[in-house]
Enzyme design. Structure first.
Site, PDB file in Angstrom:
ATOM      1  N   ARG A 227     -10.351 -11.481   1.931  1.00  0.00           N
ATOM      2  CA  ARG A 227     -11.212 -12.516   1.367  1.00  0.00           C
ATOM      3  C   ARG A 227     -10.539 -13.891   1.400  1.00  0.00           C
ATOM      4  O   ARG A 227     -11.211 -14.913   1.444  1.00  0.00           O
ATOM      5  CB  ARG A 227     -11.627 -12.137  -0.061  1.00  0.00           C
ATOM      6  CG  ARG A 227     -10.492 -12.047  -1.050  1.00  0.00           C
ATOM      7  CD  ARG A 227     -10.852 -11.205  -2.260  1.00  0.00           C
ATOM      8  NE  ARG A 227     -10.987  -9.793  -1.899  1.00  0.00           N
ATOM      9  CZ  ARG A 227     -11.349  -8.839  -2.773  1.00  0.00           C
ATOM     10  NH1 ARG A 227     -11.614  -9.156  -4.019  1.00  0.00           N
ATOM     11  NH2 ARG A 227     -11.457  -7.587  -2.378  1.00  0.00           N
TER      12      ARG A 227
ATOM     13  N   LYS B  70       0.827  -1.197   0.000  1.00  0.00           N
ATOM     14  CA  LYS B  70       0.000   0.000   0.000  1.00  0.00           C
ATOM     15  C   LYS B  70       0.869   1.258   0.000  1.00  0.00           C
ATOM     16  O   LYS B  70       2.033   1.220   0.424  1.00  0.00           O
ATOM     17  CB  LYS B  70      -0.882   0.028   1.257  1.00  0.00           C
ATOM     18  CG  LYS B  70      -1.924  -1.053   1.334  1.00  0.00           C
ATOM     19  CD  LYS B  70      -2.685  -0.968   2.647  1.00  0.00           C
ATOM     20  CE  LYS B  70      -3.766  -2.021   2.753  1.00  0.00           C
ATOM     21  NZ  LYS B  70      -4.887  -1.778   1.839  1.00  0.00           N
TER      22      LYS B  70
END
Length: 546
Positions: free
Chosen positions: A389, A315
């Site tokens: 996920r 990120k």
């Protein structure tokens, strides 16, 4: 520091034997094994915890300290303020008129030195307030009076016993402080007691067992979410949960360490955690209250990424520190079960926290790697930053096949795109089972933690199809929240009632009139209400969602 603990699942005997695990033991015994969380030498010195107010319900109270006066109209002042002397009521009425107070929800007016009270705080309820509005008014007042010394009195005359308790619950939630490591300003005197003046004081006191449990569970959830990542990581999250449930009847705790997850084939969860020196964990906390249904537990699953650097798909540095809260889903589901257990709810519920730290060292997974989940399905990695996920995929398979649950609800700070769709007003709700989605939305409306249902479009199947594996962990642009939800649902059996809550836009943020900076504890109250009110959903292939 590495510490390996093996505490098995409460699976059926055949599954336990196949996994090489022993039978789960009660939480009372397990709690003795956990190292005291407050005694870790590698953690920063924590400031003295904020002290809470003792709560009593009474028919009347003498003027002392601060007064909270919730009002939805000018006419209510005469009735709710009947216990106040005439001069005090007149002074309040004059102040309300002069301030053009219009009684809107969350509006406040503060008066000082009136009628023997150090401070009088009038808080608006809005027109025809519901239980969530009353609780929110209490939260607003609690926030405004957080540093108020001395006693506190709240007048609820004219409200039912349950609504009087809702105001007290809100005041307790609003009292929360997130300045966990600020060492100055902690020498203020302990706050005085809260007296709630109610028409049915004993009835309100009885209702408040549930409210007091919610206050404690919300504080636990926010504390764990607000902690820095050098304090909360997979192993220490488990320790905090053990401490919270220590000695509580009806509770079993299961902890799967790396070897246990390897035996079960949890390649997705293990893959996310393999780039960190902090080993991953799967934690399950099951509570079975007296009178609970025998239809199987309601499984609440939480994304527990204790820090998300993005992994190899790293990120940007700006605001990366907020990713200490990427375990907010896990904190919330454990917090909801804590509230139910402390409140003595007659339910069967299990919180499953999929815990890992997503870091980019030489052992980390890479884009284009293929992982195998617990059910044998293969996953092509497109982005290592789509890791939530992945951990939930194995958690869904484990819960679905081990627990035979009545329903699965997963909660995750999953995508930024849900905020682009819904702003800061709703969390996203996805489900193939309309009856389950309706119950979740009803619980959200009742608690003020509102949900907006978003579609599971058939195109998401194509968007996540892989040429090398069964599915890939990121779509081809477009509906990021939807493709993320579809990916998680892919790992649930079609007949298992399943829903996904994307709370990325609601879980944390800046301070406002209902919360300090940091965690909102979002979905604890929603899930507590949903589980208490749950009605069985048919176990058949879901046809909704679009």
């Amino acid at each position: 520091m590495r510490r390996t603990t093996r505490i098995p699942s409460f699976a059926a005997a055949a599954l336990i034997a196949a996994a090489g695990l022993s039978v789960a033991v009660p939480v009372e015994a397990q709690s003795r094994r956990a190292a005291p969380a407050a005694e870790r030498s590698d953690w920063p010195a924590r400031a003295a915890p904020a002290q809470t107010r003792a709560v009593t319900f009474a028919a009347s109270a003498a003027p002392s300290g601060a007064l909270v006066l919730p009002l939805s109209s000018e006419a209510e002042l005469a009735a709710r303020g009947a216990a106040l002397d005439v001069a005090t009521r007149q002074a309040i009425a004059s102040a309300l008129t002069a301030a053009r107070f219009d009684y809107k929800a969350r509006q406040t007016l503060s008066l000082h030195g009136v009628g023997g009270w150090d401070r009088i705080l009038v808080v608006g309820l809005g027109e025809a307030p519901k239980a969530a509005d009353i609780q929110t008014a209490g939260i607003v007042a609690g926030r405004a009076l957080n540093s108020q010394p001395g006693a506190l009195t709240a007048v609820t005359s004219g409200l039912s016993a349950d609504l009087a308790s809702e105001l007290a619950t809100g005041l307790g939630i609003g009292h929360y402080r997130s300045d966990l490591y600020v060492t100055t300003g902690r020498d203020r005197p302990a706050p005085g007691a809260l007296t709630v003046v109610a028409d049915d004081a004993s009835g309100a006191q009885a209702h408040h067992r549930r409210g007091a449990a919610l206050i404690e569970a919300m504080a636990w959830t926010r504390d764990v979410s607000n902690e820095p990542a050098n304090v909360i990581y997979p192993e220490s999250f488990v320790e905090r949960a053990r401490a919270a449930f220590a000695g509580m009847p009806g509770v079993e705790i299961t902890e799967l360490d790396v070897p246990a997850m390897q035996r079960l084939g949890m390649g997705a969860l293990l893959g996310v955690g393999q780039g960190s020196s902090r080993p991953p964990r799967l934690l399950a906390v099951r509570y079975r209250g007296q009178g609970a249904s025998s239809d199987g537990p309601i499984a609440l699953l939480g994304k527990g990424i204790t820090f998300d650097s993005g992994g190899i798909s790293i990120k940007p540095g700006a605001n990366m520190g907020n990713m200490k809260m990427d375990m907010s889903g896990a904190a919330s589901v454990v917090g909801a079960v804590l509230a139910l257990a402390k409140g003595g709810a007659p339910v069967d519920v299990v919180a499953v926290a999929a815990l890992a730290e997503n870091m980019p060292d030489g052992g980390a997974i890479r884009p284009a790697d293929v992982l195998t989940a617990m059910n044998g399905k293969t996953i092509e990695i497109i982005s290592t930053d789509a890791e939530g996920r992945l951990v939930l995929a194995d958690a869904v398979v484990w819960a679905d096949t081990t627990l035979n649950p009545a329903a699965i609800v997963d909660v995750a700070t999953l995508t930024g795109s849900v905020g682009g769709a819904l702003g800061n007003d709703y969390a996203g709700l996805f489900s193939r089972h309309d009856a389950l989605a309706d119950q979740l939305k009803t619980a959200g409306d009742a608690t003020g933690e509102t949900l907006w249902r978003l579609p599971l479009h058939p195109s998401y199947v194509r968007a996540t199809s892989s040429t090398i594996a069964d599915i890939k962990n990121s779509g081809d642009g477009g509906a990021g929240a939807g493709t993320g939800a579809h990916f998680i649902g892919y790992f649930a059996r079609p007949e298992t009632p399943w829903a996904h809550l994307d709370i990325a836009n609601m879980a944390f943020g800046a301070a406002n009139d209902v919360k300090p900076a940091g965690s909102a504890g979002y979905s604890v109250r929603l899930l507590e209400r949903f589980v208490r009110d749950f009605q069985p959903v048919a176990k058949e292939k879901g046809t909704g969602g679009y």
